[in-house]
Motif scaffolding. Structure first.
Motif, PDB file in Angstrom:
ATOM      1  N   GLY A  53      30.688  46.925  19.999  1.00  7.80           N
ATOM      2  CA  GLY A  53      29.574  46.458  20.800  1.00  7.80           C
ATOM      3  C   GLY A  53      28.425  47.543  21.244  1.00  7.80           C
ATOM      4  O   GLY A  53      28.021  48.311  20.536  1.00  7.80           O
ATOM      5  N   GLN A  54      28.086  47.263  22.461  1.00  9.67           N
ATOM      6  CA  GLN A  54      26.864  48.007  23.099  1.00  9.67           C
ATOM      7  C   GLN A  54      27.436  49.514  23.245  1.00  9.67           C
ATOM      8  O   GLN A  54      26.541  50.339  23.038  1.00  9.67           O
ATOM      9  CB  GLN A  54      26.570  47.372  24.591  1.00  9.67           C
ATOM     10  CG  GLN A  54      27.823  47.535  25.605  1.00  9.67           C
ATOM     11  CD  GLN A  54      27.459  47.140  26.757  1.00  9.67           C
ATOM     12  OE1 GLN A  54      26.212  47.730  27.279  1.00  9.67           O
ATOM     13  NE2 GLN A  54      28.191  46.826  27.524  1.00  9.67           N
ATOM     14  N   PHE A  55      28.746  49.769  23.148  1.00 12.10           N
ATOM     15  CA  PHE A  55      29.039  51.168  23.298  1.00 12.10           C
ATOM     16  C   PHE A  55      28.907  51.828  21.975  1.00 12.10           C
ATOM     17  O   PHE A  55      28.827  53.153  21.854  1.00 12.10           O
ATOM     18  CB  PHE A  55      30.574  51.212  23.758  1.00 12.10           C
ATOM     19  CG  PHE A  55      30.659  50.531  25.119  1.00 12.10           C
ATOM     20  CD1 PHE A  55      30.618  51.389  26.264  1.00 12.10           C
ATOM     21  CD2 PHE A  55      31.410  49.193  25.530  1.00 12.10           C
ATOM     22  CE1 PHE A  55      30.487  50.697  27.529  1.00 12.10           C
ATOM     23  CE2 PHE A  55      31.353  48.717  26.496  1.00 12.10           C
ATOM     24  CZ  PHE A  55      31.104  49.564  27.683  1.00 12.10           C
ATOM     25  N   GLU A  56      29.142  51.040  21.031  1.00  9.66           N
ATOM     26  CA  GLU A  56      29.041  51.815  19.615  1.00  9.66           C
ATOM     27  C   GLU A  56      27.465  52.040  19.280  1.00  9.66           C
ATOM     28  O   GLU A  56      27.037  53.032  18.862  1.00  9.66           O
ATOM     29  CB  GLU A  56      29.577  50.820  18.408  1.00  9.66           C
ATOM     30  CG  GLU A  56      29.382  51.232  17.099  1.00  9.66           C
ATOM     31  CD  GLU A  56      30.101  50.763  15.959  1.00  9.66           C
ATOM     32  OE1 GLU A  56      30.100  50.861  15.019  1.00  9.66           O
ATOM     33  OE2 GLU A  56      30.203  49.226  16.373  1.00  9.66           O
ATOM     34  N   GLU A  57      26.593  50.975  19.703  1.00  9.23           N
ATOM     35  CA  GLU A  57      25.247  51.143  19.774  1.00  9.23           C
ATOM     36  C   GLU A  57      24.569  52.396  20.333  1.00  9.23           C
ATOM     37  O   GLU A  57      23.722  53.013  20.125  1.00  9.23           O
ATOM     38  CB  GLU A  57      24.406  49.838  20.118  1.00  9.23           C
ATOM     39  CG  GLU A  57      24.722  48.722  19.132  1.00  9.23           C
ATOM     40  CD  GLU A  57      24.244  47.317  19.775  1.00  9.23           C
ATOM     41  OE1 GLU A  57      23.492  47.451  20.723  1.00  9.23           O
ATOM     42  OE2 GLU A  57      24.402  46.292  19.039  1.00  9.23           O
ATOM     43  N   ARG A  58      25.121  52.600  21.754  1.00  5.69           N
ATOM     44  CA  ARG A  58      24.843  53.671  22.440  1.00  5.69           C
ATOM     45  C   ARG A  58      25.640  54.752  22.337  1.00  5.69           C
ATOM     46  O   ARG A  58      25.731  55.635  23.388  1.00  5.69           O
ATOM     47  CB  ARG A  58      24.642  53.100  24.073  1.00  5.69           C
ATOM     48  CG  ARG A  58      23.374  52.066  24.314  1.00  5.69           C
ATOM     49  CD  ARG A  58      23.652  51.533  25.731  1.00  5.69           C
ATOM     50  NE  ARG A  58      23.722  52.608  26.575  1.00  5.69           N
ATOM     51  CZ  ARG A  58      22.658  53.296  27.108  1.00  5.69           C
ATOM     52  NH1 ARG A  58      21.668  53.094  26.669  1.00  5.69           N
ATOM     53  NH2 ARG A  58      22.990  54.420  27.827  1.00  5.69           N
ATOM     54  N   GLY A  59      26.467  55.034  21.330  1.00  4.95           N
ATOM     55  CA  GLY A  59      27.271  56.174  21.347  1.00  4.95           C
ATOM     56  C   GLY A  59      26.692  57.322  21.660  1.00  4.95           C
ATOM     57  O   GLY A  59      27.311  58.267  22.299  1.00  4.95           O
ATOM     58  N   SER A  60      25.619  57.775  20.968  1.00  2.00           N
ATOM     59  CA  SER A  60      25.157  59.287  21.089  1.00  2.00           C
ATOM     60  C   SER A  60      24.557  59.315  22.753  1.00  2.00           C
ATOM     61  O   SER A  60      24.967  60.533  23.075  1.00  2.00           O
ATOM     62  CB  SER A  60      23.890  59.191  20.411  1.00  2.00           C
ATOM     63  OG  SER A  60      24.244  59.126  19.007  1.00  2.00           O
ATOM     64  N   ASP A  61      24.049  58.237  23.221  1.00  2.00           N
ATOM     65  CA  ASP A  61      23.636  58.518  24.607  1.00  2.00           C
ATOM     66  C   ASP A  61      24.616  58.623  25.492  1.00  2.00           C
ATOM     67  O   ASP A  61      24.621  59.543  26.424  1.00  2.00           O
ATOM     68  CB  ASP A  61      22.824  57.230  24.819  1.00  2.00           C
ATOM     69  CG  ASP A  61      21.175  57.078  24.233  1.00  2.00           C
ATOM     70  OD1 ASP A  61      20.882  58.280  23.772  1.00  2.00           O
ATOM     71  OD2 ASP A  61      20.783  56.088  24.136  1.00  2.00           O
TER      72      ASP A  61
ATOM     73  N   GLY B 247      29.710  51.484  32.698  1.00  3.13           N
ATOM     74  CA  GLY B 247      29.811  50.007  32.009  1.00  3.13           C
ATOM     75  C   GLY B 247      31.015  50.053  31.498  1.00  3.13           C
ATOM     76  O   GLY B 247      31.082  48.373  30.890  1.00  3.13           O
ATOM     77  N   SER B 248      32.037  50.631  31.452  1.00  5.75           N
ATOM     78  CA  SER B 248      33.208  50.499  30.749  1.00  5.75           C
ATOM     79  C   SER B 248      34.210  49.931  31.991  1.00  5.75           C
ATOM     80  O   SER B 248      34.389  50.542  32.881  1.00  5.75           O
ATOM     81  CB  SER B 248      33.710  51.633  29.801  1.00  5.75           C
ATOM     82  OG  SER B 248      35.155  51.385  29.866  1.00  5.75           O
ATOM     83  N   THR B 249      35.026  48.835  31.782  1.00  3.96           N
ATOM     84  CA  THR B 249      35.890  48.352  32.667  1.00  3.96           C
ATOM     85  C   THR B 249      37.225  49.345  32.761  1.00  3.96           C
ATOM     86  O   THR B 249      37.853  49.536  33.780  1.00  3.96           O
ATOM     87  CB  THR B 249      36.514  46.708  32.338  1.00  3.96           C
ATOM     88  OG1 THR B 249      36.909  46.825  30.971  1.00  3.96           O
ATOM     89  CG2 THR B 249      35.234  45.902  32.678  1.00  3.96           C
ATOM     90  N   PHE B 250      37.549  49.874  31.613  1.00  2.00           N
ATOM     91  CA  PHE B 250      38.454  50.685  31.450  1.00  2.00           C
ATOM     92  C   PHE B 250      38.169  51.942  32.363  1.00  2.00           C
ATOM     93  O   PHE B 250      38.781  52.359  33.237  1.00  2.00           O
ATOM     94  CB  PHE B 250      38.655  51.260  30.086  1.00  2.00           C
ATOM     95  CG  PHE B 250      39.683  52.171  29.826  1.00  2.00           C
ATOM     96  CD1 PHE B 250      41.058  52.028  29.741  1.00  2.00           C
ATOM     97  CD2 PHE B 250      39.521  53.512  29.764  1.00  2.00           C
ATOM     98  CE1 PHE B 250      41.884  53.074  29.137  1.00  2.00           C
ATOM     99  CE2 PHE B 250      40.343  54.737  29.633  1.00  2.00           C
ATOM    100  CZ  PHE B 250      41.540  54.317  29.428  1.00  2.00           C
ATOM    101  N   GLY B 251      36.976  52.495  32.253  1.00  2.00           N
ATOM    102  CA  GLY B 251      36.521  53.639  32.885  1.00  2.00           C
ATOM    103  C   GLY B 251      36.614  53.636  34.383  1.00  2.00           C
ATOM    104  O   GLY B 251      36.782  54.432  35.003  1.00  2.00           O
ATOM    105  N   ALA B 252      35.944  52.419  34.744  1.00  6.64           N
ATOM    106  CA  ALA B 252      35.780  52.031  36.216  1.00  6.64           C
ATOM    107  C   ALA B 252      37.223  51.949  36.769  1.00  6.64           C
ATOM    108  O   ALA B 252      37.550  52.384  37.846  1.00  6.64           O
ATOM    109  CB  ALA B 252      35.095  50.936  36.304  1.00  6.64           C
TER     110      ALA B 252
END
Length: 534
Positions: free
Chosen positions: A341-349, A510-515
């Motif tokens: 999803g968005q995490f793949e799209e924003r992987g570099s950032d 933005g990750s529920t896992f990380g939070a």
């Protein structure tokens, strides 16, 4: 049978040297020839009736045989892989520990249910919200199972209800018994892509319920289990959603949701608590801001629930401890989500932001040295004054719950596994030799270009794949519900438990896992107050 209808054998008599057959005497009424001769019309009619009766009996026999053969064939088909002593699994075969099953409860007891969906942490957030609502509404909570693996995405109320019921594995008991080399039956396709366990297997729900005073009943999502509680449609109140943000729950009557809030409708908990229906049925409860709490008592309940959701599975805890020891007992942690999803799209950032959090905030390099190191590792030896640090938003909820500094790091580190790079010798970079454990959904992080700068920065960087031998005990985890191996499904839980033991952690925004790792697991491990969001 009456003797009047008993068949008699012909008698044979010897008369004047010759054998003569003599018919038996008939005792049936109307059978004697002395009573009259049968007319010519009666004989064909009786014969036709006799043939029809025989034909009807024959058709009945064929029909019975066909039905019998069908059920025998169906039974053989569905049990063709089953051993003779196999026990069929049921929804209540899943380990539950201290959760009760539906029984005929007090007729005055009120219940609350909801429909889970999406990944593990989305399901966890929904369960947390359900616990808080159950407490504030004074209702017994119907606790669904935790689905691991291929998720059920969010859909509207009726569709989600149907998906959950039809998604059961009841009737597929033969699937895990299909021998290797045999073509997988159509109904068994995707059988091992998901499984379900009781939440009690992952966290201590019983302790959560006791702490906040909420009773629980294990529930498989079906209407049949609800009928065991003697609840019917007339005594059911349903909040039927058509979108993921239809309902938000507020605990104060004079409070209102913000004008631009994503939730469409506000439900006031004090008013909902007055509902006379015994069964309150809600669709989705996912969302950290689903409950807008302003009362101190409500926030206290939410805090106790979130504290209680820390992972407690003993098998996973032992493996996490062995990896903690292999890392030398002191290490930093990072979470980088890049796989979907968005995490793949924003992987570099996201990769750059997490790297900056680690180097500048966790390891403590100043701004100038962090910028210079980044340029050197990315191939720009000349310092670029126009290169700016990434924008890292301050974590306000975390800042509201400050904590005392943790003990200082030791002067040397002695991980029991070999570092993959050469240690830094420069005094300003020696701190980067501290072991770093990275949890990620990247399939091969050591070969992933997003991790190139990490591998160059941290010589003692480790991933879960570096500890395969220590994961061996997980091979024995087989779900008794469907005989599916659990190892592949519990890796995210194990990753989170290893990060919780780190000295400090940087996670993906933005990750529920990380939070959850940063807000709850890490703080619980170090005896700190957790962070509440929403």
């Amino acid at each position: 049978m009456s003797t009047a209808y008993t068949f008699q054998s012909p008698s044979v008599t010897l008369e004047k040297g010759a054998y003569r057959m003599r018919a038996p005497h008939s005792t049936r009424p109307g059978s004697s020839l002395s009573q009259g001769t049968m007319s010519a019309k009666q004989r064909p009619l009786q014969s036709l009736h006799s043939q029809n009766r025989k034909l009807a009996v024959l058709v009945g026999i064929f029909a019975f045989a066909s039905i019998t053969c069908f059920f025998i064939a169906y039974h053989l088909f569905t049990t063709r892989f089953a051993p003779s002593s196999a026990l069929l699994h049921r929804a209540d075969d899943v380990p539950k520990a201290n959760l009760s099953l539906p029984t005929a409860h007090d007729a005055q007891t009120k219940y609350l249910s909801y429909f889970p969906h999406s990944g593990l942490h989305n399901q966890r957030i929904a369960l947390e919200n359900a616990f808080v609502l159950a407490k504030l509404l004074n209702r017994t909570l119907l606790v669904p199972f935790l689905r691991l693996g291929k998720p059920i995405r969010y859909v509207s109320f009726e569709k989600l209800k149907r998906f959950l019921v039809l998604g059961s594995k009841v009737g597929l008991e033969h699937c895990p018994l299909v021998p290797a080399g045999v073509v997988t039956p159509d109904e068994c396709e995707g059988y091992e892509e998901w499984t379900q366990v009781s939440w009690q297997w992952v966290v201590d729900l019983h302790a959560v319920g006791e702490t906040i005073g909420v009773e629980m009943v294990q529930w498989d999502g079906s209407a049949e289990w609800v009928t065991k509680l003697n609840i019917f449609d007339a005594d059911t109140l349903t909040l039927q959603d058509t979108g993921p943000y239809d309902f938000r729950f507020l605990d104060t009557l004079d409070d209102v949701s913000p004008t631009r809030d994503k939730y469409q409708n506000s439900i006031y908990i004090p008013s909902l608590a007055q509902a006379p229906e015994r069964f309150l049925q809600i669709g989705t409860l996912f969302g950290s801001s689903r409950l807008r709490l302003r009362q101190a008592a409500s926030k206290s309940v939410r805090r106790d629930v979130r504290r209680g959701m820390a992972f407690t599975n003993s098998d996973l805890s032992r493996v996490a401890d062995t990896i903690h020891e292999a890392l030398g007992g002191v290490y930093f942690g990072a979470h980088l989500r890049v796989g979907d999803g968005q995490f793949e799209e924003r992987g570099s950032d996201n990769a750059r932001i997490v790297w900056w959090k680690l180097v500048h905030h966790v390891f403590g390099l100043d701004l100038e040295n962090t910028l210079m190191l980044e340029q050197q590792l990315t191939g720009n030896d000349r310092f670029d004054e126009d290169l700016d640090p990434p924008l890292i938003q301050p974590d306000l909820p975390s800042l509201r719950v400050p904590h005392q500094p943790l003990p200082p790091l030791p002067d040397t580190f002695k991980p029991r596994v070999r570092c993959r790079g050469h240690l830094h010798t420069s005094p300003s970079l020696r701190r980067l030799n501290t072991p770093l454990y990275v949890a990620t959904d990247s399939q091969d992080p050591a070969a992933d270009s997003l991790f190139s700068i990490y591998l160059q920065t941290f010589p003692c960087i480790f991933f879960l794949s570096d500890f395969t031998s220590r994961l061996a005990p997980l091979d024995a985890l087989i779900n008794p519900y469907d005989q599916v191996p659990l190892k592949g499904f519990v890796i995210p839980v194990l990753d989170a438990m290893i990060l919780a033991r780190a000295r400090d952690v940087a996670v993906t925004d933005g990750s529920t896992f990380g939070a959850f790792v940063k807000d709850v697991l890490w703080r619980r491990h170090w005896g700190l107050e957790i962070v509440q969001r929403g």
